[in-house]
Design a protein around this motif. Structure first.
Motif, PDB file in Angstrom:
ATOM      1  N   ALA A 368       0.821  -1.156   0.202  1.00 14.65           N
ATOM      2  CA  ALA A 368       0.038  -0.007  -0.153  1.00 14.65           C
ATOM      3  C   ALA A 368       0.880   1.169  -0.087  1.00 14.65           C
ATOM      4  O   ALA A 368       0.504   2.230  -0.617  1.00 14.65           O
ATOM      5  CB  ALA A 368      -0.832   0.037   1.233  1.00 14.65           C
ATOM      6  N   GLY A 369       1.836   1.252   0.784  1.00 18.07           N
ATOM      7  CA  GLY A 369       3.023   2.253   0.817  1.00 18.07           C
ATOM      8  C   GLY A 369       3.615   2.770  -0.651  1.00 18.07           C
ATOM      9  O   GLY A 369       3.797   3.812  -1.009  1.00 18.07           O
ATOM     10  N   ALA A 370       3.704   1.465  -1.203  1.00 16.58           N
ATOM     11  CA  ALA A 370       4.399   1.579  -2.755  1.00 16.58           C
ATOM     12  C   ALA A 370       3.509   2.072  -3.629  1.00 16.58           C
ATOM     13  O   ALA A 370       3.621   3.220  -4.382  1.00 16.58           O
ATOM     14  CB  ALA A 370       4.890   0.450  -2.976  1.00 16.58           C
ATOM     15  N   ARG A 371       2.312   1.653  -3.637  1.00 16.23           N
ATOM     16  CA  ARG A 371       1.186   2.142  -4.308  1.00 16.23           C
ATOM     17  C   ARG A 371       0.965   3.785  -3.916  1.00 16.23           C
ATOM     18  O   ARG A 371       0.656   4.345  -5.147  1.00 16.23           O
ATOM     19  CB  ARG A 371      -0.115   1.519  -4.201  1.00 16.23           C
ATOM     20  CG  ARG A 371       0.068  -0.056  -4.536  1.00 16.23           C
ATOM     21  CD  ARG A 371      -1.273  -0.901  -4.751  1.00 16.23           C
ATOM     22  NE  ARG A 371      -1.946  -0.331  -6.048  1.00 16.23           N
ATOM     23  CZ  ARG A 371      -2.813  -1.169  -6.534  1.00 16.23           C
ATOM     24  NH1 ARG A 371      -3.238  -2.051  -5.948  1.00 16.23           N
ATOM     25  NH2 ARG A 371      -3.369  -0.489  -7.789  1.00 16.23           N
ATOM     26  N   ALA A 372       1.062   4.084  -2.804  1.00 10.85           N
ATOM     27  CA  ALA A 372       0.835   5.438  -2.322  1.00 10.85           C
ATOM     28  C   ALA A 372       1.718   6.419  -3.174  1.00 10.85           C
ATOM     29  O   ALA A 372       1.582   7.594  -3.392  1.00 10.85           O
ATOM     30  CB  ALA A 372       0.608   5.673  -1.103  1.00 10.85           C
ATOM     31  N   LEU A 373       2.957   5.732  -3.148  1.00  9.48           N
ATOM     32  CA  LEU A 373       4.268   6.602  -4.090  1.00  9.48           C
ATOM     33  C   LEU A 373       3.765   6.461  -5.542  1.00  9.48           C
ATOM     34  O   LEU A 373       4.585   7.419  -6.076  1.00  9.48           O
ATOM     35  CB  LEU A 373       5.465   6.117  -3.664  1.00  9.48           C
ATOM     36  CG  LEU A 373       5.936   6.206  -2.211  1.00  9.48           C
ATOM     37  CD1 LEU A 373       7.143   5.515  -1.774  1.00  9.48           C
ATOM     38  CD2 LEU A 373       6.193   8.000  -1.996  1.00  9.48           C
ATOM     39  N   LYS A 411      -5.107  -9.915  -6.438  1.00  7.80           N
ATOM     40  CA  LYS A 411      -6.079  -8.751  -6.177  1.00  7.80           C
ATOM     41  C   LYS A 411      -5.519  -7.430  -6.826  1.00  7.80           C
ATOM     42  O   LYS A 411      -6.582  -6.512  -7.006  1.00  7.80           O
ATOM     43  CB  LYS A 411      -6.186  -8.409  -4.622  1.00  7.80           C
ATOM     44  CG  LYS A 411      -7.004  -9.738  -3.871  1.00  7.80           C
ATOM     45  CD  LYS A 411      -7.200  -9.454  -2.702  1.00  7.80           C
ATOM     46  CE  LYS A 411      -5.953  -9.216  -1.709  1.00  7.80           C
ATOM     47  NZ  LYS A 411      -6.196  -9.210  -0.118  1.00  7.80           N
ATOM     48  N   ALA A 412      -4.287  -7.330  -6.900  1.00  2.13           N
ATOM     49  CA  ALA A 412      -3.893  -5.867  -7.266  1.00  2.13           C
ATOM     50  C   ALA A 412      -4.050  -5.630  -8.810  1.00  2.13           C
ATOM     51  O   ALA A 412      -4.038  -6.527  -9.596  1.00  2.13           O
ATOM     52  CB  ALA A 412      -2.376  -5.690  -6.905  1.00  2.13           C
ATOM     53  N   LYS A 413      -4.196  -4.497  -9.038  1.00  7.37           N
ATOM     54  CA  LYS A 413      -4.348  -3.973 -10.443  1.00  7.37           C
ATOM     55  C   LYS A 413      -3.275  -2.901 -10.913  1.00  7.37           C
ATOM     56  O   LYS A 413      -3.395  -1.871 -10.270  1.00  7.37           O
ATOM     57  CB  LYS A 413      -5.774  -3.634 -10.845  1.00  7.37           C
ATOM     58  CG  LYS A 413      -6.779  -4.562 -10.877  1.00  7.37           C
ATOM     59  CD  LYS A 413      -8.122  -4.093 -11.315  1.00  7.37           C
ATOM     60  CE  LYS A 413      -9.168  -5.017 -11.296  1.00  7.37           C
ATOM     61  NZ  LYS A 413     -10.646  -4.474 -11.474  1.00  7.37           N
ATOM     62  N   GLY A 414      -2.331  -2.983 -11.763  1.00  2.00           N
ATOM     63  CA  GLY A 414      -1.467  -2.030 -12.303  1.00  2.00           C
ATOM     64  C   GLY A 414      -0.328  -1.892 -11.056  1.00  2.00           C
ATOM     65  O   GLY A 414       0.429  -1.049 -11.049  1.00  2.00           O
ATOM     66  N   PHE A 415      -0.208  -3.044 -10.590  1.00  2.35           N
ATOM     67  CA  PHE A 415       0.787  -3.124  -9.337  1.00  2.35           C
ATOM     68  C   PHE A 415       1.250  -4.583  -9.005  1.00  2.35           C
ATOM     69  O   PHE A 415       0.535  -5.348  -9.203  1.00  2.35           O
ATOM     70  CB  PHE A 415       0.263  -2.327  -8.055  1.00  2.35           C
ATOM     71  CG  PHE A 415       1.560  -2.427  -6.915  1.00  2.35           C
ATOM     72  CD1 PHE A 415       2.463  -1.469  -6.855  1.00  2.35           C
ATOM     73  CD2 PHE A 415       1.509  -3.525  -6.060  1.00  2.35           C
ATOM     74  CE1 PHE A 415       3.533  -1.791  -5.931  1.00  2.35           C
ATOM     75  CE2 PHE A 415       2.402  -3.679  -4.851  1.00  2.35           C
ATOM     76  CZ  PHE A 415       3.444  -2.576  -4.897  1.00  2.35           C
ATOM     77  N   ARG A 416       2.632  -4.784  -8.742  1.00  2.95           N
ATOM     78  CA  ARG A 416       3.198  -6.181  -8.605  1.00  2.95           C
ATOM     79  C   ARG A 416       4.237  -6.135  -7.486  1.00  2.95           C
ATOM     80  O   ARG A 416       5.071  -5.379  -7.350  1.00  2.95           O
ATOM     81  CB  ARG A 416       3.508  -6.791  -9.785  1.00  2.95           C
ATOM     82  CG  ARG A 416       4.016  -8.069  -9.518  1.00  2.95           C
ATOM     83  CD  ARG A 416       4.259  -8.833 -11.041  1.00  2.95           C
ATOM     84  NE  ARG A 416       5.292  -9.915 -10.857  1.00  2.95           N
ATOM     85  CZ  ARG A 416       5.524 -10.862 -12.007  1.00  2.95           C
ATOM     86  NH1 ARG A 416       4.860 -10.671 -13.022  1.00  2.95           N
ATOM     87  NH2 ARG A 416       6.237 -11.778 -11.765  1.00  2.95           N
ATOM     88  N   LEU A 417       3.992  -7.259  -6.491  1.00  3.51           N
ATOM     89  CA  LEU A 417       5.113  -7.543  -5.662  1.00  3.51           C
ATOM     90  C   LEU A 417       6.033  -8.471  -6.369  1.00  3.51           C
ATOM     91  O   LEU A 417       5.548  -9.568  -6.724  1.00  3.51           O
ATOM     92  CB  LEU A 417       4.468  -7.976  -4.284  1.00  3.51           C
ATOM     93  CG  LEU A 417       3.750  -7.035  -3.032  1.00  3.51           C
ATOM     94  CD1 LEU A 417       3.212  -7.860  -2.190  1.00  3.51           C
ATOM     95  CD2 LEU A 417       4.765  -5.932  -2.699  1.00  3.51           C
TER      96      LEU A 417
END
Length: 581
Positions: A368-373, A411-417
């Motif tokens: 969540a922190g990475a996506r917020a950036l 569950k994530a869209k446009g983001f990957r761990l």
């Protein structure tokens, strides 16, 4: 009181309890609570007012009360009582490498040593070596540690200097009468270690007195060293000296350029100006050998900004980070300055830790922190099994982490761990994970966390052997240094960089403000050898993800461009690069 200060005080309280000889569980509770506060992603004040602190794992009722006092009143009776038991000098001794709370407690109680001066006298009088747990070598190391501590007493981490400078600078920029302003000096050049803070403003003569008064009375000012019409010097509460200079607006570009430095860069600029028949100083250009008014140059070439100064000397504009007299003037003259990487270029990062090892935040929170950036990806690299002190993962825990990462990615869209590891390089250069386990990760960071006292030849061979492993992606914090705390271990980085180039490995810039390793002076050589550089924060908290910006500063000082930085690539480009490993 802010979250960072609260966490620091709780950690100090844990250390004071250790010095006091309190129950280890009690001191550990304060250290754990400090880390818990660092990992809080909500507003700390809001948690206090809602009486929800005990909902945070690691914070019990009694510590929650202390935190509430610190946040609401800026003080705590429990903290004040603990501090009374020990002189400031006792805590200062803990800054000496190799001196932990147990040894400092022994020195304080058995020898009544209360300061660095006391410790130095006792060591020189051979009174430390006979103590249990010390010896001749420890005594020698203590003297060396004191000397090292004193040699860097006026130095500060970039992050600490910036944190101290910004409130003062921003307050001054809001003052009536300010035309232009900038931070200057080594802070503007983004050096990893900073001496003094320099601020340059332009204003009318009539406004200077009010501006200087605002500066010296700023709440963060601890003492005033000097106050004048054009320059004032203060010491901030953080212990850092800060100078303010106020000039006419026409002089501002010249003053900013001069006080940004470096000294060596300025000398080269002045030498070049002479070839154009000009004299250059902090006030402007004047004819070489012509009449000059003391304190002011005759403005034969007017420049509205710094770009104009360089343009007048037939140079491309040189970014502050490059002004170290390392070929930047020659490159500017030839039109060959690099287009430096910028913070906005960063799309994610790789070397980060979670609660699976010694991180404070969960996978979900870090994501969540990475996506917020605004990032597209985040690489998780928790410790390998040998790092038990840091909660190193077992093979079973790796599988569990993979399952959780898969669930988050589903569950994530446009983001990957991304699934990574920080795998220890063992003393013989082999790796802590077997090849079979290493093959399961999408990337592998290899680092040294132990056995620092090897010879340069042995350490270099150790690292190069690790880089030979086909599963290795990148070398983490390559020299092991902790700025202002621990010197790098002996290693020939030229040979390491050459080996990394030969084997197609990457070398990170560890962006943690205490590391900033790879050193910027080596970045240009790594770039020349074709090595891709990831900028990694070594984040153990969500907030730590922001440290990437410090690494960008080092990358810029090292002449790196967007194309040289792995995490300036989109996810597809990163996966392609990792697939080549």
């Amino acid at each position: 009181m802010d979250k960072k200060t609260v966490a620091s005080i709780l950690d100090e309280m844990g250390t004071l309890l250790e010095l006091q000889g309190a129950n280890p569980f009690k001191s550990r509770a304060f250290h754990n609570a400090s880390r818990a506060v660092e990992g809080i992603t909500e507003d700390l004040s809001a948690l206090v007012e809602a009486d929800r602190l005990t909902e945070v794992k690691g914070i019990g009722k009694s510590i929650a009360t202390i935190i509430a006092d610190l946040v609401r009143r800026g003080t705590s009776k429990e903290y004040a009582d603990l501090r009374k038991g020990f002189p400031d000098g006792v805590l200062e001794m803990l800054r000496i490498q190799g001196l932990g709370p147990k040894k400092v407690k022994l020195l304080f109680e058995k020898k009544k040593i209360r300061s660095l001066d006391d410790l130095e006298k006792a060591a020189k009088a051979d009174k430390i070596a006979p103590l249990e747990g010390f010896g001749k070598k420890s005594q020698e190391n203590i003297l060396a540690g004191i000397a090292a501590l004193r040699s860097r007493s006026d130095k500060n981490l970039f992050s600490a200097a910036e944190d101290a400078a910004l409130p003062v600078y921003e307050a001054m920029m809001k003052q009536k009468g300010v035309v232009r302003g900038s931070l200057a000096g080594s802070l503007r050049r983004r050096k990893e270690v900073i001496g003094d803070i320099d601020i340059v403003l332009s204003a009318r003569d009539a406004d200077r007195e009010c501006l200087m008064r605002a500066f010296v009375t700023h709440p963060d000012v601890a003492s005033v060293v000097a106050q004048g019409e054009t320059k004032s010097s203060v010491t901030l509460g953080a212990g850092i000296n800060c100078d303010l200079r106020i000039v006419d607006d026409a002089e501002f570009p010249f003053a900013l350029n001069y006080f940004t430095g470096s000294k060596e860069h300025n000398v080269e600029l002045r030498t070049r100006a002479k070839k154009y028949g000009l004299s250059l100083n902090e006030y402007g250009f004047s004819h070489l050998g012509g009449d000059e008014v003391r304190g002011r140059a005759k403005k034969v070439v007017r420049c509205s900004d710094e770009e104009g100064i360089y343009r007048a000397l037939d140079l491309a504009y040189i970014p502050p980070e490059l002004r170290e007299n390392r070929g930047e003037i020659e490159a500017a003259a030839a039109g060959k300055l690099p287009a430096l990487v910028e913070e906005a270029d960063i799309r994610g990062t790789f070397h980060c830790h979670t609660t699976y090892s010694d991180g404070v935040n969960t996978l979900e929170q870090m994501a969540a922190g990475a996506r917020a950036l605004g990032w597209e990806y985040l690489g998780i690299a928790d410790h390998s099994k040998v790092a038990a002190y840091a909660g190193g993962l077992s093979a079973e825990k790796v599988k569990a982490q993979f399952r959780e990462i898969d669930a988050i990615n589903a569950k994530a869209k446009g983001f990957r761990l991304l699934k990574g590891t920080e795998c220890d390089i063992l003393p013989d250069g082999t790796l802590d994970w077997t090849d079979a386990v290493l093959a399961t990760f999408e990337y592998v960071v290899v680092s040294i966390h132990s056995n620092f006292r090897m010879s340069e030849r042995e350490m270099t061979k150790r690292i190069i052997r690790a880089l030979k492993n086909r599963h290795v992606t990148m070398l983490g914090h390559p020299t092991g240094r902790l700025l202002l705390a621990r010197d790098q271990y002996p290693v020939n980085m030229t040979e390491v960089i050459n080996a990394a180039a030969d084997y197609g490995r990457m070398i990170e810039i560890n962006a943690h403000p205490s590391r900033l390793d790879l050193d910027w002076r080596l970045c240009a050589y790594a770039k020349e050898k074709g090595i891709t550089i990831p900028i990694n924060p070594d984040a153990h908290t969500v907030e730590g993800l922001n440290d990437v910006r410090y690494g960008v500063g080092i990358a810029r000082k090292g002449w790196l461009e967007k194309k040289n930085v792995l995490n300036a690539r989109p996810l597809g480009g990163v996966l392609k690069a990792l697939g080549k490993q």
